[in-house]
Enzyme design. Structure first.
Site, PDB file in Angstrom:
ATOM      1  N   ASP A 551       0.822  -1.211   0.000  1.00  0.00           N
ATOM      2  CA  ASP A 551       0.000   0.000   0.000  1.00  0.00           C
ATOM      3  C   ASP A 551       0.851   1.254   0.000  1.00  0.00           C
ATOM      4  O   ASP A 551       0.427   2.313  -0.459  1.00  0.00           O
ATOM      5  CB  ASP A 551      -0.930   0.002   1.223  1.00  0.00           C
ATOM      6  CG  ASP A 551      -0.148   0.061   2.522  1.00  0.00           C
ATOM      7  OD1 ASP A 551       0.722  -0.817   2.714  1.00  0.00           O
ATOM      8  OD2 ASP A 551      -0.397   0.968   3.322  1.00  0.00           O
ATOM      9  N   MET A 553       3.909   1.375  -1.557  1.00  0.00           N
ATOM     10  CA  MET A 553       4.580   1.467  -2.852  1.00  0.00           C
ATOM     11  C   MET A 553       3.660   2.037  -3.924  1.00  0.00           C
ATOM     12  O   MET A 553       4.100   2.714  -4.837  1.00  0.00           O
ATOM     13  CB  MET A 553       5.084   0.082  -3.288  1.00  0.00           C
ATOM     14  CG  MET A 553       6.304  -0.394  -2.539  1.00  0.00           C
ATOM     15  SD  MET A 553       7.008  -1.882  -3.256  1.00  0.00           S
ATOM     16  CE  MET A 553       5.742  -3.067  -2.893  1.00  0.00           C
ATOM     17  N   CYS A 554       2.379   1.768  -3.829  1.00  0.00           N
ATOM     18  CA  CYS A 554       1.432   2.248  -4.822  1.00  0.00           C
ATOM     19  C   CYS A 554       0.801   3.561  -4.356  1.00  0.00           C
ATOM     20  O   CYS A 554       0.609   3.775  -3.159  1.00  0.00           O
ATOM     21  CB  CYS A 554       0.323   1.219  -5.053  1.00  0.00           C
ATOM     22  SG  CYS A 554       0.925  -0.341  -5.747  1.00  0.00           S
ATOM     23  N   THR A 555       0.489   4.406  -5.315  1.00  0.00           N
ATOM     24  CA  THR A 555      -0.202   5.653  -5.004  1.00  0.00           C
ATOM     25  C   THR A 555      -1.661   5.328  -4.743  1.00  0.00           C
ATOM     26  O   THR A 555      -2.408   4.980  -5.663  1.00  0.00           O
ATOM     27  CB  THR A 555      -0.082   6.646  -6.166  1.00  0.00           C
ATOM     28  OG1 THR A 555       1.301   6.856  -6.451  1.00  0.00           O
ATOM     29  CG2 THR A 555      -0.716   7.977  -5.812  1.00  0.00           C
ATOM     30  N   VAL A 556      -2.068   5.433  -3.489  1.00  0.00           N
ATOM     31  CA  VAL A 556      -3.431   5.080  -3.100  1.00  0.00           C
ATOM     32  C   VAL A 556      -4.230   6.366  -2.942  1.00  0.00           C
ATOM     33  O   VAL A 556      -4.043   7.117  -1.984  1.00  0.00           O
ATOM     34  CB  VAL A 556      -3.431   4.270  -1.782  1.00  0.00           C
ATOM     35  CG1 VAL A 556      -4.860   3.912  -1.394  1.00  0.00           C
ATOM     36  CG2 VAL A 556      -2.587   3.022  -1.924  1.00  0.00           C
TER      37      VAL A 556
END
Length: 694
Positions: A551, A553-556
Site C-alpha cells: 500500500d 509502494m502504490c499511489t493510493v
C-alpha cells in the site's frame, strides 16, 4: 433583330477563401454582422479544344474569390494577367436561420442602388461590376452556405443585334488592330475601354488602333466617324453568341451618359497571348442597338442577378469542405475552436498563441501525467514531452487515460513512448515525444559502474529543460522531484508541481529565482520570492521507496483526485502565462482584501488569480490557497544550492545522490538542527511537585 442574350456570372470560390473566412469569423468578426468590403476578379473568356473530338469546349463565365479577397491591396497586387478586379459587399450571418430569413431583396437593392447612383452621379465605371455575397459559416461541420448576386439592370427597350449576330473581331477590324489593342491592354489593363483607328498622320505606333478609358468618351470620339467608334470590354464569357454579364451595366451606362450613341459597336475582348501562339483571335464583334432610342429617366430600372444553384434554382449554394480537407488539418482547426470562441465571446485579451507556443515537459507519465497531457491539449498546447522509466502495467489503463489493455501485454510498453503515441492518435497535430529515463534521486546511491550512465541521464535532462518552457513534476516520490527542482530554479523555468494524498492534493508553482540581494524573508505579497516544493522542509529529501509495503509502494488515492489535481495544475500554468509578469507573478496574500481581482490588482491575469499553492481536501470538497516564501536554507532552490550546482555541476549531484547528510550540510540545515537541540537543552524545565509520590 435578335435580343442580346448575356452569359451570367458563375461564382468560383477557392477553398482557401473558406479557411480565411473561418479565421476572420473567429478572430475578427465574432458576433458582428457588419457588412465588409470584398474583392473578386474575372478574366477573359476561355475555351479549350477537346483532344478526342477536336471541338471547342467553353469554360465558365467565372467570378473568382480567394483567401486574398478580404485584402484589396493583395488582390490588386496578385491579379493575374488579362484579369479585372471587382469590388463587392460581404455579409456573414451568425445562424442558419438568420441567413435564411435575411431580407435578401433589400440587400440586393442596396447594391443595385450603389451601381445606379454611381452611373447617374459620378459616372464611376468601377461601380458597374459590383457584387454581393452573403454567407453562413457552420464552423463545426465545415459547411459554408453562400449566395452571390451580380446586379445588372434590365434594359427597356431591350438591346438587339442583327441576325448575323456576333462575328469574329479579327474578320471585322483586322488582326493588326487586335494585336495593337492587346499590347495596350497589357500595359494598361481596364475592364472597359474605347477603341478607334489611328489617324493617317499618327506614326507613333505600328498598330493602327488606339484605346482610351471610358471616361474619355466625349473627347476621344470627337472627330471619329460613328462607324469607327468601338466600345470594348473584357469579356468573361466564352460563348460565341453570348457576351458576358459585365456588358449589361455598360450598355445602361452608355444609354444614360451618351444617349445618342445608338447603335453601339461592341468589341468583346477575350484573347490571351494570341500574338505569340499564331492562333486565330477569339474576340467577338457586334453592333447592338435599342429598338427605341430613348434615355433612361431618373428612376432606377429593375435589376436581376441572383446566382442560381447547381440545380438551376434561385437558392443558395453550400460548400462542404470536410470531405475535401486533410483530416489532420480539420482536427488542427477544430481543436482550437472552443478556445477561440472563448476568447472572442468572453476574454478578448486571452493570448492563445502564447499558450500554444509553450513547450511542456512532463516528468512522469502516470496518472497525473496522462491527465495533465490531455488538459494541455485542450488548451491548445502543441509540444508535450514525457519522461518516465516505467512500463504500462495491468493496473494502469483504468486510471491513466492514455493507456489501453493491449499496452500492458508482453511486459508492457514503455510508458513515456506509449503516452506520446497515444496523444498523436488523439490529435495528429501535437508534437509529442516520449523518453524512457530514470531521474537520479538523493538517498539512492549510484554504483560506480553506473556513474557514466547517470551522468548522461543528467545531461539529457538538462538539455530537455533548455528545450522546454514549462516543467511539470508529476512523479510518485518526494525525492524524485529534487533534481528537477534544482534545474528549474537554476534555468529560470516555470515549474509546476502536483502531488497526491489519499483524498488531498497539492498543486503549486515554484517561485522564480531571486536577484542578488533579495531577502527570502520578505513578505511574498510585497514582491518577495515564492518558495518551492522543499522550502517548508527542515530535512533533505531521502529514500522513501525502499522497504515499503504494497500500500505504500502504490499511489493510493480516490480515483477522481488525480484528474482534479492535474486540471488544476494546467489551469494554474495557463493563468500564469497570461499574467504580465509571467513566472515572476506575485501571489495574492491571505490579506489581499475582498476584491483581489480588481482591474488594478497585481495578482490578476485575464483568467483571474494566480495563486502560489492550492491544497485540496476532497473529503470536505474544499480548496485552500496558500502562500509560502522561499527559505534561504532550502535544499531545492536556495542560492547556496543553486550556486553549488552552477559551479560544481555533476560532482555536486553525485554527492547528493550518494552521501547522506550532504544536502543538510551544504544548505545549513544541520546547523539548524544543532541550534534546535541546543535550545531544547537550555530550557529550564520546572518540576511538578504535585506529582511526587506517584
Amino acid at each position: 433583330m435578335t435580343v442580346v442574350q448575356f452569359t451570367p456570372f458563375s461564382s468560383l470560390v477557392q477553398p482557401a477563401f473558406w479557411h480565411e473566412l473561418t479565421r476572420l469569423k473567429i478572430d475578427v468578426l465574432k458576433l458582428s454582422e457588419e457588412s465588409l468590403p470584398i474583392t473578386a476578379s474575372y478574366s477573359v473568356g476561355r475555351s479549350i479544344t477537346d483532344r478526342e473530338t477536336g471541338q471547342e469546349v467553353a469554360l465558365g463565365c467565372n467570378l473568382t474569390i480567394s483567401d486574398d479577397s478580404f485584402n484589396d491591396t493583395k488582390t490588386l497586387q496578385r491579379l493575374p494577367a488579362n484579369s479585372v478586379r471587382v469590388n463587392g459587399t460581404f455579409k456573414n450571418f451568425n445562424t442558419i436561420e438568420e441567413f435564411k430569413e435575411a431580407d435578401k431583396s433589400a440587400l440586393f437593392n442596396q447594391t443595385a442602388d450603389e451601381i445606379w447612383n454611381g452611373i447617374k452621379a459620378t459616372g464611376d465605371i468601377s461601380l458597374l461590376n459590383r457584387f454581393l455575397l452573403i454567407t453562413f459559416a457552420d464552423l463545426k461541420k465545415y459547411r459554408y452556405y453562400y449566395w452571390f448576386a451580380f446586379p445588372a439592370f434590365v434594359a427597356k427597350p431591350a438591346w438587339s443585334i442583327d441576325d448575323a449576330g456576333w462575328k469574329s473581331a479579327e474578320e471585322h477590324i483586322g488582326r493588326d488592330a487586335l494585336s495593337g489593342i492587346h499590347t495596350q491592354l497589357q500595359s494598361s489593363p481596364s475592364a472597359y475601354f474605347l477603341a478607334r483607328p489611328r489617324s493617317s498622320e499618327d506614326k507613333t505606333d505600328s498598330h493602327n488602333y488606339e484605346i482610351a478609358p471610358i471616361s474619355s468618351l466625349d473627347s476621344f470620339f470627337a472627330n471619329t466617324p460613328a462607324e469607327q467608334q468601338i466600345i470594348g470590354f473584357v469579356d468573361p464569357s466564352p460563348l460565341p453568341q453570348n457576351p458576358g454579364w459585365p456588358l449589361r451595366n455598360l450598355l445602361t451606362f452608355l444609354r444614360i451618359r451618351k444617349s445618342t450613341l445608338n447603335p453601339i459597336r461592341v468589341l468583346c475582348w477575350r484573347d490571351v497571348d494570341i500574338p505569340a501562339s499564331g492562333k486565330p483571335w477569339k474576340s467577338r464583334f457586334g453592333i447592338v442597338q435599342a429598338s427605341v432610342s430613348e434615355a433612361e429617366g431618373d428612376v432606377r430600372p429593375a435589376a436581376v442577378g441572383w446566382e442560381k444553384n447547381p440545380q438551376g434554382k434561385m437558392a443558395p449554394r453550400m460548400a462542404d469542405l470536410a470531405p475535401m480537407m486533410d483530416p489532420s488539418r480539420l482536427a488542427d482547426q477544430a481543436v482550437d475552436l472552443n478556445l477561440k470562441l472563448m476568447r472572442w465571446r468572453i476574454l478578448p485579451a486571452l493570448d492563445l498563441e502564447k499558450v500554444a507556443a509553450t513547450r511542456c515537459l512532463l516528468l512522469g507519465a502516470g496518472t497525473l501525467g496522462c491527465y495533465v497531457a490531455r488538459t494541455l491539449m485542450g488548451w491548445g498546447v502543441r509540444t508535450i514531452t514525457f519522461v518516465d522509466s516505467a512500463r504500462v502495467s495491468f493496473s494502469n489503463p483504468v486510471r491513466q487515460p492514455l493507456f489501453e489493455f493491449n499496452d500492458c501485454l508482453n511486459g508492457g510498453k514503455p510508458k513515456a513512448e506509449c503516452a506520446a503515441e497515444s496523444l498523436k492518435r488523439i490529435f495528429p497535430g501535437v508534437n509529442a515525444t516520449g523518453i524512457s529515463m530514470s531521474i537520479p534521486m538523493p538517498g539512492h546511491p549510484v554504483p560506480p559502474s553506473s556513474v557514466e550512465q547517470v551522468k548522461k541521464d543528467v545531461e539529457e535532462l538538462e538539455k530537455l529543460f533548455d528545450q522546454h518552457d514549462a516543467i511539470f513534476l508529476l512523479m510518485d516520490s518526494r525525492e524524485s522531484r529534487w533534481l528537477p527542482t534544482v534545474l528549474g530554479a537554476a534555468k529560470g523555468k516555470i515549474v509546476m508541481n502536483a502531488a497526491l494524498g489519499f483524498d488531498t492534493y497539492l498543486v503549486m508553482r515554484h517561485g522564480a529565482r531571486g536577484k542578488p540581494g533579495d531577502s527570502s524573508a520578505s513578505a511574498t505579497a510585497e514582491g518577495g520570492r515564492l518558495g518551492c516544493y522543499y522550502c517548508n522542509d527542515i530535512v533533505a529529501p531521502a529514500d522513501s521507496l525502499t522497504d515499503r509495503t504494497l500500500d505504500q509502494m502504490c499511489t493510493v488515492t480516490r480515483p477522481g483526485l488525480a484528474s482534479i489535481a492535474s486540471s488544476t495544475a494546467v489551469e494554474l500554468l495557463v493563468s500564469l502565462l497570461q499574467h504580465p509578469d509571467g513566472v515572476n507573478a506575485r501571489a495574492p496574500p491571505p490579506n489581499a482584501g475582498d476584491d483581489p481581482l480588481g482591474e488594478t490588482s497585481p495578482y490578476r491575469s485575464v483568467l483571474g488569480l494566480v495563486p502560489h499553492q492550492l491544497r485540496g481536501f476532497l473529503a470536505q470538497f474544499r480548496t485552500m490557497p496558500i502562500v509560502g516564501a522561499a527559505y534561504d536554507r532550502c535544499t531545492g532552490c536556495s542560492e547556496t544550492m543553486l550556486r553549488a550546482y552552477e559551479t560544481q555541476g555533476f560532482d555536486m549531484m553525485l554527492k547528493a545522490f550518494n552521501e547522506p547528510g550532504y544536502l543538510e550540510s551544504l544548505t545549513g540545515l544541520d546547523k539548524l538542527h544543532d541550534e534546535g537541540e541546543a535550545a531544547l537543552e537550555n530550557v529550564d524545565w520546572e518540576d511538578d511537585d504535585e506529582g511526587e509520590g506517584f
